[in-house]
Design an enzyme around this catalytic site. Structure first.
Site, short mmCIF file in Angstrom:
data_model
loop_
_atom_site.label_atom_id
_atom_site.label_comp_id
_atom_site.label_asym_id
_atom_site.label_seq_id
_atom_site.Cartn_x
_atom_site.Cartn_y
_atom_site.Cartn_z
N GLU A 103 -6.96 21.51 16.63
CA GLU A 103 -7.95 20.60 16.28
C GLU A 103 -7.74 19.63 15.14
OE1 GLU A 103 -10.46 19.18 17.08
OE2 GLU A 103 -12.23 20.47 17.53
N ASP A 104 -8.44 18.42 15.10
CA ASP A 104 -8.44 17.71 14.09
C ASP A 104 -9.18 17.97 12.77
OD1 ASP A 104 -10.70 17.16 15.25
OD2 ASP A 104 -10.57 15.05 15.76
N ASP A 107 -15.85 20.95 11.13
CA ASP A 107 -16.81 20.66 10.16
C ASP A 107 -17.95 21.55 10.13
OD1 ASP A 107 -18.91 19.21 8.94
OD2 ASP A 107 -19.09 17.52 10.11
N PHE A 156 -17.31 12.00 4.95
CA PHE A 156 -16.88 11.54 6.42
C PHE A 156 -15.49 10.65 6.41
CE2 PHE A 156 -16.69 9.52 10.41
CZ PHE A 156 -17.16 10.49 11.39
N ARG A 169 -8.93 5.30 14.43
CA ARG A 169 -8.01 6.28 14.66
C ARG A 169 -6.46 6.13 14.83
NH1 ARG A 169 -10.73 10.09 18.07
NH2 ARG A 169 -12.56 9.28 19.58
P1 IMP Z 1 -18.13 20.63 14.19
O1 IMP Z 1 -18.64 20.86 15.53
O2 IMP Z 1 -19.35 20.21 13.25
O3 IMP Z 1 -17.24 21.46 13.60
O4 IMP Z 1 -17.51 19.12 14.50
C1 IMP Z 1 -16.28 19.06 14.98
C2 IMP Z 1 -15.94 17.46 15.41
O5 IMP Z 1 -16.87 16.41 14.88
C3 IMP Z 1 -14.56 17.06 15.12
O6 IMP Z 1 -13.60 17.64 16.19
C4 IMP Z 1 -14.82 15.62 15.08
O7 IMP Z 1 -14.69 14.99 16.35
C5 IMP Z 1 -16.17 15.43 14.58
N1 IMP Z 1 -16.14 15.08 12.89
C6 IMP Z 1 -16.71 16.02 11.97
N2 IMP Z 1 -16.44 15.54 10.53
C7 IMP Z 1 -15.75 14.41 10.89
C8 IMP Z 1 -15.20 13.23 10.20
O8 IMP Z 1 -15.47 13.55 8.86
N3 IMP Z 1 -14.58 12.38 10.70
C9 IMP Z 1 -14.66 12.16 11.94
N4 IMP Z 1 -15.06 13.03 12.84
C10 IMP Z 1 -15.67 14.20 12.35
MG MG Z 2 -12.43 16.65 17.65
#
Ligand code: IMP
Ligand code: MG
Length: 184
Positions: A103-104, A107, A156, A169
């Site tokens: 994963e990138d 959050d 962010f 990206r």
């Molecule tokens: P989560 O379900 O809240 O953990 O969100 C995960 C997804 O939200 C990631 O795979 C990203 O696609 C997006 N995301 C969360 N934070 C960021 C950020 O700071 N920048 C860009 N995308 C984010």
């Molecule tokens: Mg993602």
């Protein structure tokens, strides 16, 4: 694309291109050791993890297979909801496989915890998680991260695969997006 090309939208580099590569090599060395005698399937989560997967698998010494999944989490443009939909499923049968989800960013952790449950229900031998970035909120969700790149502040961020509205990206580093870009 480099930070200088985007003057105004960004509030500074959080992790440089060089730091990203150094950390990915360290993570690859750990994965090399942990999977030395196993067949590993690397599952990249589209689209954000494309850069991470591309650089990480090339830093490995072991041969791996790769597959991709695309999921979408309903929510606003900067917050996820935990309601996940599969946009593109894997081509690979996971029965008996050792899987590493790449994963990138973690959050809220809602997307990844859903994905872990989903893949584990397919008869895998093991499922582990590698994430390049993790935000403090993720600490409150139960997601077991085996390989972590960097803990970052609750801002962010964009670049190195991460987008805001499909933009940024192809930035070569991870940078903080100026709130004026998304606050109206
Ligand atoms: P989560 O379900 O809240 O953990 O969100 C995960 C997804 O939200 C990631 O795979 C990203 O696609 C997006 N995301 C969360 N934070 C960021 C950020 O700071 N920048 C860009 N995308 C984010
Ligand atoms: Mg993602």
């Amino acid at each position: 694309m480099r930070v200088e090309d985007l003057d105004g939208d960004l509030e500074g580099v959080l992790i440089s291109a060089q730091e990203l590569q150094t950390r990915l090599k360290q993570m690859a060395a750990k994965v090399d050791a942990d999977y030395a005698d196993k067949d590993l399937l690397v599952v990249g989560v589209l689209k954000g993890a494309v850069m991470v997967v591309a650089d990480f698998v090339r830093a490995l010494s072991i041969p791996v297979q790769m597959d991709w999944m695309a999921v979408s989490s309903y929510g606003s443009s900067t917050k996820s909801s935990g309601v996940v939909r599969i946009l593109k499923d894997l081509d690979t049968d996971l029965g008996g496989r050792h899987v590493l989800i790449v994963e990138d960013i973690l959050d809220s952790g809602l997307t990844l915890s859903w994905l872990l449950r989903n893949l584990r229900s397919r008869g895998t031998a093991s499922v582990e998680v590698l994430t390049l970035l993790r935000k403090p909120d993720a600490m409150r969700t139960e997601v077991d991260v085996r390989y972590l790149g960097f803990d970052i502040p609750n801002d962010f961020v964009v670049g190195y695969g991460l987008d805001y509205a499909e933009k940024y990206r192809n930035l070569d580093c991870v940078a903080k997006l100026s709130p004026k870009v998304y606050e109206h």
